[in-house]
Structures are given as C-alpha cells and as structure tokens.
Design an enzyme around this catalytic site. Structure first.
Site, PDB file in Angstrom:
ATOM      1  N   CYS A  63      40.374  48.343  57.886  1.00  0.00           N
ATOM      2  CA  CYS A  63      39.902  46.958  57.817  1.00  0.00           C
ATOM      3  C   CYS A  63      38.690  46.904  56.896  1.00  0.00           C
ATOM      4  O   CYS A  63      37.761  47.699  57.032  1.00  0.00           O
ATOM      5  CB  CYS A  63      39.532  46.469  59.228  1.00  0.00           C
ATOM      6  SG  CYS A  63      38.771  44.832  59.236  1.00  0.00           S
ATOM      7  N   CYS A  66      35.418  45.923  59.392  1.00  0.00           N
ATOM      8  CA  CYS A  66      34.834  46.830  60.402  1.00  0.00           C
ATOM      9  C   CYS A  66      35.246  48.289  60.243  1.00  0.00           C
ATOM     10  O   CYS A  66      34.810  49.131  61.025  1.00  0.00           O
ATOM     11  CB  CYS A  66      35.160  46.342  61.813  1.00  0.00           C
ATOM     12  SG  CYS A  66      36.884  46.605  62.321  1.00  0.00           S
ATOM     13  N   CYS A 111      42.868  42.323  62.760  1.00  0.00           N
ATOM     14  CA  CYS A 111      42.254  43.582  63.145  1.00  0.00           C
ATOM     15  C   CYS A 111      41.851  43.471  64.610  1.00  0.00           C
ATOM     16  O   CYS A 111      41.156  42.520  64.993  1.00  0.00           O
ATOM     17  CB  CYS A 111      41.042  43.862  62.271  1.00  0.00           C
ATOM     18  SG  CYS A 111      40.090  45.299  62.812  1.00  0.00           S
ATOM     19  N   CYS A 114      37.735  43.559  64.939  1.00  0.00           N
ATOM     20  CA  CYS A 114      36.820  42.476  64.568  1.00  0.00           C
ATOM     21  C   CYS A 114      37.491  41.111  64.443  1.00  0.00           C
ATOM     22  O   CYS A 114      36.806  40.112  64.260  1.00  0.00           O
ATOM     23  CB  CYS A 114      36.103  42.815  63.266  1.00  0.00           C
ATOM     24  SG  CYS A 114      37.193  42.842  61.817  1.00  0.00           S
ATOM     25  N   CYS A 134      53.083  42.705  56.592  1.00  0.00           N
ATOM     26  CA  CYS A 134      52.831  42.212  55.244  1.00  0.00           C
ATOM     27  C   CYS A 134      51.339  41.883  55.141  1.00  0.00           C
ATOM     28  O   CYS A 134      50.857  40.959  55.798  1.00  0.00           O
ATOM     29  CB  CYS A 134      53.706  40.983  55.008  1.00  0.00           C
ATOM     30  SG  CYS A 134      53.667  40.366  53.338  1.00  0.00           S
TER      31      CYS A 134
END
Length: 156
Positions: A63, A66, A111, A114, A134
């Site tokens: 991510c 984070c 995510c 976060c 995707c």
C-alpha cells in the site's frame, strides 16, 4: 464481504497526514501525483497508464499509504484490462465493500490497514481462485522482496 467504515482501519492516518505522506513520496519518486485522488477519493487512473501495469519484476506490492504488504508478483497476470491484475492477495491484507458508483455494482477493494482505495475485484480471473484483483498503480509501492524502498516501475 464486509462493509468497513472509516473506524475499522487500525493504521488510517488523518487526511493531513495522508496528504503529507503522499506528497513526500511523490517528491522522492515513490508515488504518482494521482495517489491522493485514487487512495482517498476512489479515483481511477486511465487504463495502460500506471507504472506497474506492464511491470513484471519479482517482488512485492505494498500500500502506498501505510506500506502493508498486499500482493506478490508471482500472483500477477496480464488480464489485458490496462491495470495491474492479481489472482490472489496476501491473507488479511484486503477489505471489501460494495461500490454502487457509475451505475453499476462492483466490489471495491481497500487496504485493510489504512482503508486506502486500491481498485476492484472481479470473478473473471484465472485458476486457482477465479479472481481478478484489478489495481490502480497509484495505490501501490513495489519492493524487490527485501522491502527495499523504491518506487519501482520503468520510470524509477
């Protein structure tokens, strides 16, 4: 499928901290300028424009907000859709919620750390899962598998 609210994410930064973190990463070449709009406002980068769409080096995808490990390169495949696609995510790395925007119903992926918008998951992927995660490249940070910080991609 869960429908997480904004309090469900243990590492969710404030908007100011989120913007500052992404601004720093853009300046270091680790993030794309579109990262704020994608991760916080669920924007979508144009197809075939993201740095990781045609990036095939071995490593991990994290991510951009984070640094949670989300996907491994050995689960990436060419779906021909214009965005990086994976058939499996890291266990516990992804949260899902229903997305009814743009006159359709899809499954948004975020995510789990976060709450950053990552993209969508579809049920038209290859075996063994049949899933196609995707992703927007702007929501990702690639590492070489040793967590070496780098923007990765052909422009790095």
């Amino acid at each position: 499928m869960t429908d997480p609210d904004t309090t469900a994410f243990p590492h969710r930064p404030s908007d100011d901290a989120w913007q500052a973190r992404l601004r720093e990463r853009v300046q270091r070449g680790e993030a794309e300028p579109l990262a704020w709009a994608v991760t916080r406002h669920a924007a979508t980068e144009p197809p075939f424009s993201g740095r990781y769409e045609a990036w095939w080096r071995p490593g991990r995808y994290h991510c951009i907000v984070c640094d949670r490990h989300l996907f491994n390169s050995d689960h990436k495949f060419d779906a021909g859709c214009g965005w990086p696609s994976f058939w499996a995510a890291q266990p516990g790395a992804i949260a899902e919620r229903i997305d009814r925007s743009h006159g359709m119903v899809r499954t948004e992926i975020l995510c789990a750390g976060c709450g950053a918008h990552l993209g969508h998951v579809f049920d038209d992927g290859p075996p063994p899962t049949g899933l196609r995660y995707c992703l927007n490249s702007a929501a990702l940070r690639w590492t070489d598998g040793h967590n070496t910080p780098t923007g990765g991609g052909p422009d790095a």
